[in-house]
Motif scaffolding. Structure first.
Motif, mmCIF file in Angstrom:
data_model
loop_
_atom_site.group_PDB
_atom_site.id
_atom_site.type_symbol
_atom_site.label_atom_id
_atom_site.label_comp_id
_atom_site.label_asym_id
_atom_site.label_seq_id
_atom_site.Cartn_x
_atom_site.Cartn_y
_atom_site.Cartn_z
ATOM 1 N N VAL A 97 0.830 -1.195 0.000
ATOM 2 C CA VAL A 97 0.000 0.000 0.000
ATOM 3 C C VAL A 97 0.871 1.254 0.000
ATOM 4 C CG1 VAL A 97 -1.652 1.359 1.361
ATOM 5 C CG2 VAL A 97 -1.971 -1.116 1.105
ATOM 6 N N ALA A 98 1.954 1.242 0.778
ATOM 7 C CA ALA A 98 2.824 2.419 0.894
ATOM 8 C C ALA A 98 3.510 2.714 -0.442
ATOM 9 C CB ALA A 98 3.849 2.207 2.002
ATOM 10 N N ARG A 99 4.093 1.663 -1.043
ATOM 11 C CA ARG A 99 4.796 1.886 -2.321
ATOM 12 C C ARG A 99 3.816 2.281 -3.434
ATOM 13 N NH1 ARG A 99 7.665 -2.764 -0.727
ATOM 14 N NH2 ARG A 99 6.496 -4.049 -2.224
ATOM 15 N N ALA A 100 2.624 1.677 -3.455
ATOM 16 C CA ALA A 100 1.629 2.034 -4.462
ATOM 17 C C ALA A 100 1.186 3.483 -4.288
ATOM 18 C CB ALA A 100 0.423 1.091 -4.357
ATOM 19 N N ALA A 101 1.016 3.899 -3.037
ATOM 20 C CA ALA A 101 0.622 5.279 -2.760
ATOM 21 C C ALA A 101 1.693 6.255 -3.242
ATOM 22 C CB ALA A 101 0.372 5.455 -1.266
ATOM 23 N N GLN A 102 2.944 5.926 -2.997
ATOM 24 C CA GLN A 102 4.046 6.790 -3.418
ATOM 25 C C GLN A 102 4.098 6.881 -4.949
ATOM 26 O OE1 GLN A 102 7.912 5.408 -2.185
ATOM 27 N NE2 GLN A 102 8.829 7.433 -2.404
ATOM 28 N N ARG A 103 3.886 5.772 -5.620
ATOM 29 C CA ARG A 103 3.968 5.726 -7.098
ATOM 30 C C ARG A 103 2.853 6.561 -7.733
ATOM 31 N NH1 ARG A 103 4.167 0.032 -10.414
ATOM 32 N NH2 ARG A 103 3.392 0.812 -12.423
ATOM 33 N N LEU A 104 1.690 6.570 -7.088
ATOM 34 C CA LEU A 104 0.549 7.320 -7.639
ATOM 35 C C LEU A 104 0.419 8.719 -7.058
ATOM 36 C CD1 LEU A 104 -2.202 4.544 -7.814
ATOM 37 C CD2 LEU A 104 -0.868 5.518 -9.699
ATOM 38 N N GLY A 105 1.316 9.066 -6.143
ATOM 39 C CA GLY A 105 1.267 10.394 -5.552
ATOM 40 C C GLY A 105 0.119 10.579 -4.595
#
Length: 303
Positions: free
Chosen positions: A21-29
């Motif tokens: 969830v954290a990495r996906a959030a970072q990738r999508l801003g």
């Protein structure tokens, strides 16, 4: 049934690719909390937990693994649809274009246009259909890809147009005709027997209107529907054909052509197409080919 939120597809694609969830959030801003809310909506929409905790991380469920590649393809296809069209690969282009034209255009420009398109795009075929009326419905309906002719008052304002060349009417007779031996005056021209070209069967045309101020009237011996037919008749008889000069250049080989001894309106020959074809890369290429072929013919005639 409620309409699905297709924005969730992109979120699902990134979540399944990152597994976090954290990495996906970072990738999508996005913030982690926003991504967590999006995951909750995805779970509700699919009826599957998708990602479940295993120790300190998340692992995909069997359903998530099953849909991972499919979701990735959907996102890639959507991105491709929303990107500007790439430059067309002419060597691999396989397409048939339908062009609606008068017979004179096909006879005069068709060979060079076919040679040009075949050289650049061997998989392209040109289908020429006769222009029997000024009805623009075939362009709107997609039955015809492009039309060549004079833009009349009845042309739909939604259509795109591009002028190809200026033309003028000239008289044409067989080699050795009596008109070839003396100066051609309006009276001598009108005194001959004439071929009238009319698609709609009218017994008078623009030439007859031009003769009226001179108090002259020509004798119409026969009426035909196209310029090539008119020239074929004139070639084998003493009849006079009056045709557009550039439109019939190749068709008049071996015949005697002469400027009309009176004024007639200039003719602008254009190509017309529906605006939905504006951005089509292959259609743009075809339009460029037609422009080039017409320009080359002009240089040949002038030279």
């Amino acid at each position: 049934m409620s309409t699905p939120d297709f924005n969730l597809l992109l979120t699902l694609d990134v979540l399944l690719a990152e597994g976090s969830v954290a990495r996906a959030a970072q990738r999508l801003g996005l913030s982690p909390s926003a991504m967590s809310r999006a995951l909750a909506r995805l779970r509700e929409a699919t009826g599957d937990p998708l990602l479940v905790r295993a120790g300190r991380g998340l692992v995909a469920t069997p359903r998530a693994i099953e849909m991972r590649e499919r979701v990735a393809r959907l996102v890639q296809d959507a991105e491709a649809v929303l990107r500007p069209a790439e430059k067309v690969n002419l060597r691999q282009l396989a397409r048939t274009f339908t062009l609606r034209t008068r017979d004179g255009f096909v006879g005069n420009f068709g060979p060079a246009l076919i040679a040009r398109t075949n050289e650049e795009a061997p998989g392209v075929r040109l289908r020429f259909v006769p222009k029997l009326s000024k009805d623009n419905a075939p362009l709107r309906e997609g039955v015809v890809d492009l039309e060549v002719g004079v833009v009349g008052d009845t042309a739909s304002p939604e259509l795109r147009t591009r002028a190809l060349f200026q033309d003028r009417f000239i008289g044409v007779v067989r080699a050795g005709h009596a008109l070839e031996r003396e100066e051609i005056t309006p009276s001598r021209y009108a005194a001959g027997r004439h071929i009238l070209v009319s698609r709609r069967g009218r017994d008078r045309g623009v030439i007859d209107e031009a003769l009226k101020p001179l108090m002259l009237e020509r004798e119409i011996a026969t009426m035909v529907g196209g310029f090539s037919t008119a020239l074929a008749l004139a070639r084998a008889s003493d009849l006079i054909a009056t045709v557009p000069e550039r439109h019939t250049g190749n068709l008049r080989t071996g015949m005697f052509g002469f400027p009309l001894p009176f004024s007639t309106p200039a003719i602008t020959v254009s190509m017309l197409w529906h605006p939905r074809m504006d951005a089509d890369a292959a259609h743009r290429w075809l339009r460029a080919c037609i422009l080039d072929v017409c320009a080359e013919q002009a240089v040949t005639l002038i030279g």
